[in-house]
Scaffold this motif. Structure first.
Motif, PDB file in Angstrom:
ATOM      1  N   LEU A  89     -41.029 -26.846  24.367  1.00 56.99           N
ATOM      2  CA  LEU A  89     -40.842 -27.343  23.167  1.00 56.99           C
ATOM      3  C   LEU A  89     -40.685 -28.584  22.792  1.00 56.99           C
ATOM      4  O   LEU A  89     -41.347 -29.362  22.107  1.00 56.99           O
ATOM      5  N   ARG A  90     -40.080 -29.182  23.954  1.00 55.72           N
ATOM      6  CA  ARG A  90     -39.825 -30.879  24.012  1.00 55.72           C
ATOM      7  C   ARG A  90     -41.043 -31.454  24.072  1.00 55.72           C
ATOM      8  O   ARG A  90     -41.409 -32.318  23.733  1.00 55.72           O
ATOM      9  N   LYS A 126     -43.303 -31.347  21.137  1.00 56.11           N
ATOM     10  CA  LYS A 126     -42.940 -32.248  20.172  1.00 56.11           C
ATOM     11  C   LYS A 126     -43.190 -33.714  20.547  1.00 56.11           C
ATOM     12  O   LYS A 126     -43.579 -34.381  19.606  1.00 56.11           O
ATOM     13  N   ALA A 127     -43.039 -34.179  21.970  1.00 55.45           N
ATOM     14  CA  ALA A 127     -43.221 -35.259  22.221  1.00 55.45           C
ATOM     15  C   ALA A 127     -45.046 -35.499  22.275  1.00 55.45           C
ATOM     16  O   ALA A 127     -45.151 -36.705  22.004  1.00 55.45           O
ATOM     17  N   LYS A 164     -46.847 -34.357  19.912  1.00 57.58           N
ATOM     18  CA  LYS A 164     -47.003 -34.409  18.596  1.00 57.58           C
ATOM     19  C   LYS A 164     -46.587 -36.126  18.194  1.00 57.58           C
ATOM     20  O   LYS A 164     -47.339 -36.802  17.658  1.00 57.58           O
ATOM     21  N   GLN A 165     -45.561 -36.302  18.606  1.00 58.10           N
ATOM     22  CA  GLN A 165     -45.160 -38.075  18.404  1.00 58.10           C
ATOM     23  C   GLN A 165     -46.138 -38.835  18.868  1.00 58.10           C
ATOM     24  O   GLN A 165     -46.335 -39.811  18.326  1.00 58.10           O
TER      25      GLN A 165
END
Length: 103
Positions: free
Chosen positions: A38-39, A42-43, A45-46
């Motif tokens: 999940l991390r 998210k990274a 996408k950022q």
């Protein structure tokens, strides 16, 4: 011998339960941990959002450089800006303001 078999079966069940608990803990850490899936998602996408923003800022920077270049070297551009933004006219020019057409 029945109690020995029960003891062996209970021991095997206990080992199986502990292995399942360990596997679940490892799986939970792999998904939700500091370096979990999940991390990472998210990274990523950022990173994509920042890359898009960087591209937009680079384009804006290039447009500003082009405008600076025009302001430094193009007298016609100066005149165009003075006419558009300041409403200036040359000496002897007449300005006609026509009312908008009504429908």
């Amino acid at each position: 011998m029945a109690p020995a078999r029960e003891s062996a079966a209970t021991g095997k069940n206990l080992i199986t339960i502990w292995l399942l608990v360990i596997i679940l803990v490892m799986l939970g850490y792999a998904v939700f941990g500091d370096r979990g899936v999940l991390r990472i998602i998210k990274a990523e996408k950022q990173k994509e959002e920042l890359q898009t923003r960087l591209t937009a800022l680079q384009q804006e920077q290039q447009q500003l450089r082009d405008e600076i270049e025009r302001l430094q070297h193009d007298k016609d551009y100066w005149e165009q800006l003075a006419r558009e933004k300041l409403g200036m006219v040359r000496e002897g020019e007449l300005i006609y303001h026509l009312p908008p057409k009504e429908k």
